[in-house]
Design an enzyme around this catalytic site. Sequence first.
Site, short mmCIF file in Angstrom:
data_model
loop_
_atom_site.label_atom_id
_atom_site.label_comp_id
_atom_site.label_asym_id
_atom_site.label_seq_id
_atom_site.Cartn_x
_atom_site.Cartn_y
_atom_site.Cartn_z
N TYR A 1 -83.13 41.89 50.13
CA TYR A 1 -81.81 42.02 49.49
C TYR A 1 -81.97 42.66 48.11
O TYR A 1 -83.08 42.72 47.56
CB TYR A 1 -81.17 40.64 49.40
CG TYR A 1 -79.79 40.60 48.80
CD1 TYR A 1 -78.71 41.21 49.44
CD2 TYR A 1 -79.55 39.95 47.59
CE1 TYR A 1 -77.44 41.18 48.89
CE2 TYR A 1 -78.29 39.91 47.03
CZ TYR A 1 -77.23 40.53 47.69
OH TYR A 1 -75.98 40.50 47.13
N ASN B 1 -81.57 41.89 45.05
CA ASN B 1 -82.21 41.21 43.91
C ASN B 1 -83.55 40.58 44.26
O ASN B 1 -84.10 39.82 43.47
CB ASN B 1 -81.27 40.16 43.32
CG ASN B 1 -81.02 39.00 44.26
OD1 ASN B 1 -81.47 38.99 45.41
ND2 ASN B 1 -80.27 38.00 43.80
N LYS B 2 -84.09 40.89 45.44
CA LYS B 2 -85.38 40.33 45.81
C LYS B 2 -86.53 41.11 45.17
O LYS B 2 -86.33 42.15 44.56
CB LYS B 2 -85.53 40.30 47.34
CG LYS B 2 -84.54 39.35 48.02
CD LYS B 2 -84.70 37.92 47.51
CE LYS B 2 -83.89 36.91 48.30
NZ LYS B 2 -82.44 37.00 48.06
N ASN B 3 -87.76 40.61 45.35
CA ASN B 3 -88.90 41.19 44.64
C ASN B 3 -89.16 42.63 45.03
O ASN B 3 -89.64 43.42 44.22
CB ASN B 3 -90.15 40.33 44.89
CG ASN B 3 -90.04 38.98 44.20
OD1 ASN B 3 -89.02 38.68 43.58
ND2 ASN B 3 -91.07 38.17 44.30
N ILE B 4 -88.90 43.00 46.28
CA ILE B 4 -88.75 44.39 46.67
C ILE B 4 -87.49 44.49 47.51
O ILE B 4 -87.09 43.52 48.15
CB ILE B 4 -89.98 44.95 47.45
CG1 ILE B 4 -90.15 44.25 48.79
CG2 ILE B 4 -91.24 44.88 46.61
CD1 ILE B 4 -91.20 44.91 49.69
#
Length: 389
Positions: free
Chosen positions: A177, A179-182
């Site tokens: 998603y 805002n995830k880390n990638i």
Amino acid sequence: MIKFGIPNITKDEINATNKVLRSKWLTTGQEVLDFESNFKKYKKSKFAVGVSSCTDALYMSLLSLKLKKNDEVITSAMTFCSAVNVIENIGAKPVLVDIKADTLNIEPEKIKKKITKKTKAIIIVHFAGMPCEIEKILKITKKYNIKLIEDCAHSIESKYKGVHVGNFGFTGCFSFYANKNITTAGEGGMILCKNKNYDDYFKKLRLHGMSKEAWKRFDIKKNFHNYDLEFSGLKNNMTNIQASMGIVQLNKIQKLWKLRKKIYQNYQRFFKDYDVGIQSSSEDLNNYKHAYHLFVLYFKTDPKINMRNKLINFLKKNKIGFGIHYRSINDLKFYRQKYKWNKKTAPNAFIIGSNIISLPLQPDLTAKEQKYIMSKLKIFFSGLKKTND
């Protein structure tokens, strides 16, 4: 405004997606295959299947178990609603287990008390990037013959005793998603599994249950091969546009992790002087690698005092973004009404969820922005200094 959770997008991601757009093959194709291959190599997994979200990965995992109505699936009371929604939508019954106040992860000893003859699976959530107590949980699942599904939405980089999370369970489910880390163009997910039969099943399930995906219906000589329908499936495949961005993002995952770790540690040093709760990190526990997806803190005061709301208003006034991760599941209207859950169902999760807040942790946060955030937090928390008593 210092925004919360901005993805790290550079010209490399833009060039990669533009290349796909120019090719005019936008849906599932070679880029998805390449991303799946790269991701399973990074995670040291046998099989990886790209899908449209972590929610779909969880849903597909449960669907493959062929659960019956009123079968029970245990999960954490401190998680995003999707982890419980998939249980509900599959026709099973969600069963909540409370969390530990230090890690914010599911409490293994409390899992045992919720197991019945109807318990078929458990979804654990590696909250904010901190791995769960895997060994204890695996002993429970083995003893009671329960399928373990890992919700790794927060924990792409996380490891437990040197092994990547997502490899311990029947499946590991990941989120890309925004805002995830990638990220993969804002949405996207991945399923890890250990069995070739399930790898084949998930790849067909994500695209209606068809025997051949569209890009495989022509061989190298351009001969056409029609598809058949093997079962009634879903429509949640990953696209080449998403995968092209994922390939670039995965190549710099270690660099982004180091940047977030530095910011996380700055927050840790700041809050050690204040009487607030923060999640234990890998520096506090042996054999854990934290993914540093979220930096969360919670007030130890009664929710009625509204310290969190005061902080929210303070941050808004000073143009600092924030997130709420999460209200506990037993505090959400739909589940309160359907299952009669209340704060006593999972008291730790309820109290912490009523007091929790997440601070900006994106890797693009500048030193100047970090300094500004700390200076404002110092003003707000001046009255919450720890004493020597």
